[in-house]
Design a protein around this motif. Structure first.
Motif, mmCIF file in Angstrom:
data_model
loop_
_atom_site.group_PDB
_atom_site.id
_atom_site.type_symbol
_atom_site.label_atom_id
_atom_site.label_comp_id
_atom_site.label_asym_id
_atom_site.label_seq_id
_atom_site.Cartn_x
_atom_site.Cartn_y
_atom_site.Cartn_z
ATOM 1 N N ILE B 400 0.841 -1.210 0.000
ATOM 2 C CA ILE B 400 0.000 0.000 0.000
ATOM 3 C C ILE B 400 0.870 1.252 0.000
ATOM 4 C CG2 ILE B 400 -1.715 1.323 1.312
ATOM 5 C CD1 ILE B 400 -2.856 -1.280 2.329
ATOM 6 N N VAL B 401 1.970 1.219 0.781
ATOM 7 C CA VAL B 401 2.864 2.386 0.801
ATOM 8 C C VAL B 401 3.397 2.652 -0.607
ATOM 9 C CG1 VAL B 401 5.007 3.347 1.723
ATOM 10 C CG2 VAL B 401 3.519 1.993 3.196
ATOM 11 N N VAL B 402 3.806 1.582 -1.296
ATOM 12 C CA VAL B 402 4.352 1.746 -2.647
ATOM 13 C C VAL B 402 3.279 2.314 -3.584
ATOM 14 C CG1 VAL B 402 5.249 0.519 -4.665
ATOM 15 C CG2 VAL B 402 6.074 -0.064 -2.374
ATOM 16 N N ILE B 403 2.061 1.748 -3.501
ATOM 17 C CA ILE B 403 0.990 2.202 -4.391
ATOM 18 C C ILE B 403 0.661 3.675 -4.128
ATOM 19 C CG2 ILE B 403 -1.451 1.924 -4.960
ATOM 20 C CD1 ILE B 403 -1.166 -1.035 -4.534
ATOM 21 N N CYS B 404 0.565 4.050 -2.850
ATOM 22 C CA CYS B 404 0.260 5.445 -2.527
ATOM 23 C C CYS B 404 1.353 6.376 -3.046
ATOM 24 C CB CYS B 404 0.120 5.635 -1.015
ATOM 25 S SG CYS B 404 -1.357 4.889 -0.327
ATOM 26 N N THR B 405 2.616 5.966 -2.883
ATOM 27 C CA THR B 405 3.730 6.813 -3.310
ATOM 28 C C THR B 405 3.731 6.967 -4.829
ATOM 29 O OG1 THR B 405 4.950 5.863 -1.472
ATOM 30 C CG2 THR B 405 6.206 7.163 -3.038
ATOM 31 N N LEU B 406 3.644 5.824 -5.522
ATOM 32 C CA LEU B 406 3.645 5.866 -6.986
ATOM 33 C C LEU B 406 2.455 6.667 -7.497
ATOM 34 C CD1 LEU B 406 4.560 2.323 -8.334
ATOM 35 C CD2 LEU B 406 5.707 4.489 -8.784
ATOM 36 N N GLY B 407 1.285 6.396 -6.911
ATOM 37 C CA GLY B 407 0.066 7.061 -7.355
ATOM 38 C C GLY B 407 0.171 8.567 -7.220
ATOM 39 N N THR B 408 0.785 9.023 -6.127
ATOM 40 C CA THR B 408 0.950 10.463 -5.935
ATOM 41 C C THR B 408 1.972 11.012 -6.913
ATOM 42 O OG1 THR B 408 0.518 10.129 -3.607
ATOM 43 C CG2 THR B 408 1.462 12.237 -4.232
ATOM 44 N N PHE B 409 3.038 10.266 -7.111
ATOM 45 C CA PHE B 409 4.128 10.772 -7.944
ATOM 46 C C PHE B 409 3.729 10.920 -9.403
ATOM 47 C CE2 PHE B 409 8.091 10.337 -10.394
ATOM 48 C CZ PHE B 409 8.755 11.443 -9.891
ATOM 49 N N VAL B 410 2.962 9.938 -9.926
ATOM 50 C CA VAL B 410 2.665 9.987 -11.360
ATOM 51 C C VAL B 410 1.770 11.157 -11.746
ATOM 52 C CG1 VAL B 410 3.018 7.554 -11.888
ATOM 53 C CG2 VAL B 410 0.768 8.329 -11.167
ATOM 54 N N VAL B 411 1.039 11.731 -10.791
ATOM 55 C CA VAL B 411 0.113 12.803 -11.164
ATOM 56 C C VAL B 411 0.867 14.006 -11.712
ATOM 57 C CG1 VAL B 411 -1.704 14.331 -10.376
ATOM 58 C CG2 VAL B 411 -1.548 12.042 -9.449
ATOM 59 N N ALA B 413 4.501 14.250 -11.148
ATOM 60 C CA ALA B 413 5.930 13.947 -11.025
ATOM 61 C C ALA B 413 6.602 14.892 -10.034
ATOM 62 C CB ALA B 413 6.618 14.001 -12.388
ATOM 63 N N SER B 414 5.962 15.137 -8.891
ATOM 64 C CA SER B 414 6.489 16.103 -7.947
ATOM 65 C C SER B 414 6.868 15.423 -6.635
ATOM 66 C CB SER B 414 5.429 17.182 -7.694
ATOM 67 O OG SER B 414 5.659 17.831 -6.464
ATOM 68 N N PHE B 415 8.141 15.618 -6.225
ATOM 69 C CA PHE B 415 8.570 15.046 -4.948
ATOM 70 C C PHE B 415 7.969 15.826 -3.783
ATOM 71 C CE2 PHE B 415 11.933 13.236 -7.629
ATOM 72 C CZ PHE B 415 11.782 11.911 -7.253
ATOM 73 N N VAL B 416 7.701 17.113 -4.023
ATOM 74 C CA VAL B 416 7.064 17.901 -2.973
ATOM 75 C C VAL B 416 5.701 17.291 -2.639
ATOM 76 C CG1 VAL B 416 6.116 20.163 -2.406
ATOM 77 C CG2 VAL B 416 8.315 20.005 -3.567
ATOM 78 N N GLU B 417 4.966 16.883 -3.675
ATOM 79 C CA GLU B 417 3.649 16.298 -3.430
ATOM 80 C C GLU B 417 3.763 14.955 -2.719
ATOM 81 O OE1 GLU B 417 1.193 16.363 -6.952
ATOM 82 O OE2 GLU B 417 0.753 18.483 -6.620
ATOM 83 N N VAL B 418 4.802 14.191 -3.050
ATOM 84 C CA VAL B 418 5.003 12.923 -2.345
ATOM 85 C C VAL B 418 5.260 13.211 -0.863
ATOM 86 C CG1 VAL B 418 6.478 10.886 -2.128
ATOM 87 C CG2 VAL B 418 5.819 11.716 -4.395
ATOM 88 N N GLY B 419 6.083 14.241 -0.598
ATOM 89 C CA GLY B 419 6.350 14.640 0.787
ATOM 90 C C GLY B 419 5.067 15.048 1.500
ATOM 91 N N LEU B 420 4.231 15.824 0.794
ATOM 92 C CA LEU B 420 2.952 16.244 1.371
ATOM 93 C C LEU B 420 2.085 15.044 1.692
ATOM 94 C CD1 LEU B 420 1.905 19.288 -0.869
ATOM 95 C CD2 LEU B 420 2.334 19.318 1.586
ATOM 96 N N MET B 421 2.124 14.048 0.798
ATOM 97 C CA MET B 421 1.297 12.855 0.990
ATOM 98 C C MET B 421 1.714 12.131 2.274
ATOM 99 S SD MET B 421 0.996 9.322 0.472
ATOM 100 C CE MET B 421 2.434 8.863 -0.512
ATOM 101 N N PHE B 422 3.040 11.981 2.480
ATOM 102 C CA PHE B 422 3.505 11.295 3.696
ATOM 103 C C PHE B 422 3.165 12.120 4.948
ATOM 104 C CE2 PHE B 422 5.978 8.662 0.800
ATOM 105 C CZ PHE B 422 5.797 7.429 1.393
ATOM 106 N N ALA B 423 3.325 13.451 4.834
ATOM 107 C CA ALA B 423 2.976 14.306 5.975
ATOM 108 C C ALA B 423 1.489 14.148 6.295
ATOM 109 C CB ALA B 423 3.306 15.764 5.647
ATOM 110 N N ALA B 424 0.668 14.124 5.235
ATOM 111 C CA ALA B 424 -0.771 13.957 5.450
ATOM 112 C C ALA B 424 -1.050 12.586 6.056
ATOM 113 C CB ALA B 424 -1.528 14.118 4.130
ATOM 114 N N GLY B 425 -0.253 11.590 5.691
ATOM 115 C CA GLY B 425 -0.426 10.252 6.255
ATOM 116 C C GLY B 425 -0.220 10.254 7.763
ATOM 117 N N ILE B 426 0.849 10.931 8.189
ATOM 118 C CA ILE B 426 1.124 10.986 9.629
ATOM 119 C C ILE B 426 0.016 11.771 10.331
ATOM 120 C CG2 ILE B 426 2.746 11.878 11.352
ATOM 121 C CD1 ILE B 426 4.938 11.311 9.115
ATOM 122 N N ALA B 427 -0.380 12.908 9.712
ATOM 123 C CA ALA B 427 -1.471 13.697 10.285
ATOM 124 C C ALA B 427 -2.746 12.863 10.343
ATOM 125 C CB ALA B 427 -1.693 14.960 9.447
#
Lengths: 326, 507
Positions: B400-411, B413-427
């Protein structure tokens, strides 16, 4: 996971346009291009946008007419309104095989954010076309032509809409209003759809737009074109006067061109200038220009670089006046 | 009648074997892009767009449109099984879909979402066929004042999302509104909280936030509660093998929900810019207000899944109306379709359907067939997807972590958005732990910027006067309808809960 793989394969198929195999000749040291080298073509936006379609059209023409001997790898490197893709190209300084298509954001993004590169860093190949705009009002509006528009705007409060603020959509009417002597409220939109309904619903008086997306509404009489901002009116808007004809000195448009990495070898720049001279002569390129209602505006090499720098300076001046940028 | 002659002509075109093949390819691709979180229909469409350059526009349009509405079917699968919305329009489907899967009813949930999608899609096409010209008038009467009121109406649904801990819910919504202020200010062009980063110029996109809050947040919570330690048991106790098919009650209790969801979804879908996401959220909260058992929502109520599913599919049909009748794209996906029309040298606009009857009616007819095909594909594929939840959690978790990361990245191609996704995950994990409302946060993030922009545009046009809301007939209508809903819904809710209590007391 197999589902994932399938999609990525489909994606890769669409993303990689393999050039026809060139006849294998041994590479000579000074000769450009070396067919053994893959040309790394960056599209600084996602698939399906204006920049993407232009890049794919050019590559299609290069392949059809055998204008480039090696393989071409087209790659969408989207992000940060182009900052990511052009940043990738900026990092290939000195390379003869890094290339990219430019669009309006090439000028505006560095004005808005810290990109780490300037437009003058890159090796210019050619300006190929310009995105000019058309000023339209609602088809039910009493305003029939540009004179009436100016007279109305001088006497009444008027609103003109466009996409974004750091954009020609704002800069062109701002310069035009200065010259014609009227004031207006600029209504900024994020998306074309909201902007068109704003005009159709009568909320906004007029809008600045690329003609391509609204030709259907102009044909049906729902929108009335008043003036085209380029130097020559495209066929699809026949009968609409343009700024040059009317003697209005507003010459700002969004350039679409082609650049190499910074400090690319001179023979690479020469090769691409010659190649693009042939590309713009093809019927496929003419069809691209017509379908997208672009203005063919062609400048090569350093003329293109000067054009970019001047355009960016014009933008910055207007935007600084209104306080949009520092 | 012209209508039937046109539809018949469209059907003849659609039933051509080559076009059926295109339609099936589009449906399959749509399902797949729908299943991958973050990777939405507009990205799938855009990638396939270049290969349609040499194709016959009729078949190509059928294929591209099928990707769009097909993704609405696929997007729910991960919402239900993994609490990770595959699509922005299926965020609302996690609210009750995932609790149902956890309770061992993944099969019925998946089948019912396919049925609801089919009903929504088909009701949508029927409404296009019959009412396209009437709805074209509706969508063209929408300017900034009307969009502001629509967004405000959507915000009323926040009250429902906030749930029982209202203080925590309000805080969640305020965080969402705050995140929505990031990005270049539309009116002045100044960057707000972008810190010079090019990635934040366009603002904080809500997809990475939704994937993080729901998908990763749920995952972290599962690890926190020790689910990975169990040896054989998967994510869900899936012992009730026999309960694969929905029972009679599932259908009977939700038949009107489907109809209401479809109509609401279609109407909201017709408004350019509102789209399937808002439609599905509004359908969810409307259904909850009308329900006899609102306390079961969020705990695995079938109506809570069926409402957003029928609405998002109907909305994807509704979005075709402004595209076909006015040449105005109502969503990111229809914008790609518009780009395709222009690329083929067509001129979308009010004259488009008259000038290209084959294309327009071929597309409409193909949508009837496409929805049937998608229902069949869904039902056929569901037993395969259900296997996912049998995978032990310690294996599924990292996937699931891989799918969430890939899914966010392909939209983007932004590492900032991937970072936001992980931050939102912790939140999202802490929000879940302490009873905050991730749904309210996401809704506020979607509606906040929309409302802000529309209000500022409105007031710039009117030079600061609120009178503009009373000058425009469309905006007056919206206010009247909103006021009526505000009065009627609580009353109906009361009658409903009284009837519910009476029933339970009697039974």
């Amino acid at each position: 996971m197999t589902k994932l793989n399938t999609t990525f394969k489909t994606g890769a198929l669409a993303l990689l346009v393999a050039a026809p195999l060139a006849v294998a000749t041994p590479a000579i040291a000074q000769q450009y291009p070396d067919p053994a080298q893959t040309l790394d073509w960056t599209i600084a936006f996602g698939p399906g946008g204006g920049n993407d379609i232009m890049a794919r059209t050019i590559v299609e023409i290069l392949n059809t007419y055998d204008l480039y001997p090696g393989d071409i790898a087209l790659e969408n490197r989207a992000g940060g309104s182009g900052a990511v893709g052009w940043g990738y190209l900026a990092n290939q300084a000195g390379s003869a095989y890094g290339i990219s298509t430019t669009s309006g954001s090439f000028i505006t993004t560095p004005l808005q954010a810290d990109t780490g590169w300037a437009i003058t860093d890159f090796t210019p190949i050619a300006l190929l076309a310009a995105d000019d705009l058309v000023l339209v009002v609602n088809g039910d509006s009493p305003i029939q032509n540009l004179d009436e528009f100016i007279a109305f705007a001088q006497a009444n409060p008027i609103s003109i809409s466009g996409i974004g603020t750091v954009n020609v959509d704002f800069i062109v009417p701002a310069l035009f209003a200065q010259e014609a002597g009227f004031e207006f409220e600029y209504i900024s939109f994020n998306a074309m759809a909201d902007q068109i309904t704003a005009v159709l619903s009568g909320a906004v008086d007029a809008m600045m737009s690329n003609p391509g997306e609204i030709l259907g509404l102009i044909d049906s009489g729902d929108l009335r074109p008043l003036v085209f901002t380029g130097r020559s009116t495209p066929e699809a808007l026949a009968g609409v006067p343009n700024f040059a004809e009317l003697g209005i000195g507003v010459e700002v448009s969004m350039p679409r061109g082609l650049i190499l990495a910074p400090d690319a070898p001179a023979e690479a720049q020469e090769f691409w200038i010659e190649t693009m001279r042939r590309v713009v002569e093809t019927p496929e390129w003419q069809a691209y220009i017509t379908n997208n209602t672009l203005t063919p505006t062609i400048l090569f090499g350093d003329d293109f670089r000067d054009f970019l720098a001047n355009t960016q300076e014009d933008f910055a001046t207007v935007l600084r006046e209104v306080g949009a940028i520092d | 009648m012209d209508l039937f002659a046109n539809l018949l002509m469209g059907l003849e075109l659609a039933i051509n074997p080559i076009n059926i093949a295109y339609l099936l390819v589009g449906s399959m691709v749509g399902m797949i892009v729908g299943v991958i979180p973050g990777f939405g229909p507009s990205a799938g469409l855009a990638i396939l767009l270049p290969i349609t350059i040499g194709m016959d526009p009729v078949g190509a349009t059928m294929m591209l449109a099928a990707i769009y509405y097909g993704s609405m079917y696929g997007g729910t699968i991960t919402s239900i099984l993994l609490n990770t919305p595959g699509e922005s329009a299926t965020v609302a489907s996690t609210f009750d879909g995932y609790p149902m899967a956890k309770a061992g009813r993944a099969g019925p949930a998946l089948v019912m979402q396919a049925v609801a999608s089919f009903v929504g899609g088909t009701v949508g096409v029927i409404m296009i066929t019959l009412l396209a010209p009437a709805f074209a008038q509706v969508s063209r009467s929408f300017g900034p004042p009307e969009y502001f009121l629509l967004a405000a109406m959507g915000m009323l649904t926040l009250v429902v999302m906030i749930g029982n801990h209202w203080k925590l819910g309000v805080i969640s919504a305020l965080i969402g509104f705050a995140l929505g202020t990031v990005g270049v200010d539309l009116e002045t062009g100044q960057g707000r909280y972008t810190f010079g980063s090019p990635d934040l110029i366009g603002g904080i996109y809500f997809i990475p936030i939704a994937i993080g809050l729901f998908g990763l947040g749920e995952l972290f919570y599962a690890f926190y509660s020790g689910m990975h330690k169990s040896e054989s048991g998967g994510l869900i106790d899936y012992s009730k093998e026999k309960e694969f098919w929905p029972n009679r009650n599932d259908f009977l209790s939700t038949r009107w929900t489907m109809v209401r969801g479809s109509i609401l979804g279609f109407v909201v879908g017709v408004m350019p810019g509102a789209g399937a996401t808002i439609a599905s959220l509004m359908a969810y909260s409307t259904e909850r207000s009308l329900s006899k058992t609102p306390e079961n929502f969020g705990k695995g109520e079938m109506a809570g899944l069926v409402a957003p599913e029928s609405a998002n599919n109907a909305a994807s049909s509704g979005a075709m109306i402004p595209l076909l009748t006015l040449g105005i794209p109502g969503s990111a996906s229809t914008a790609v379709l518009l780009a395709a029309f222009i690329m083929w040298g067509l001129r979308p606009g009010p004259l488009f359907m008259g000038q290209n009857p084959e294309l327009a009616w071929g597309l409409i007819a193909s949508m009837y067939l496409g929805n049937v095909a998608l229902l069949a594909i869904s039902i056929f594929a569901i037993p395969l997807f259900v296997q996912i939840i049998k995978v032990p959690y310690r294996i599924l978790g990292p996937v699931i972590v891989v799918i969430c990361t890939l899914g966010t990245f392909v939209v983007h191609a932004s590492f900032v958005e991937v970072g936001l996704m992980f931050a939102a995950g912790i939140a999202g994990f802490f929000m879940r732990l302490y009873g905050f409302s991730p749904a309210a946060l996401v809704l506020a993030l979607v509606l906040g910027p929309l409302a802000e922009q529309a209000l500022r545009q409105t007031l710039t046009i009117s030079r600061g006067s609120f009178g503009i809301f009373l000058d425009r007939p469309a905006s007056v209508w919206i206010m009247v309808v909103t006021a009526a809903l505000l009065l009627i819904l609580p009353i109906m809710g009361k009658i409903g809960s009284r009837a519910g209590k009476a029933e339970r007391a009697g039974g």
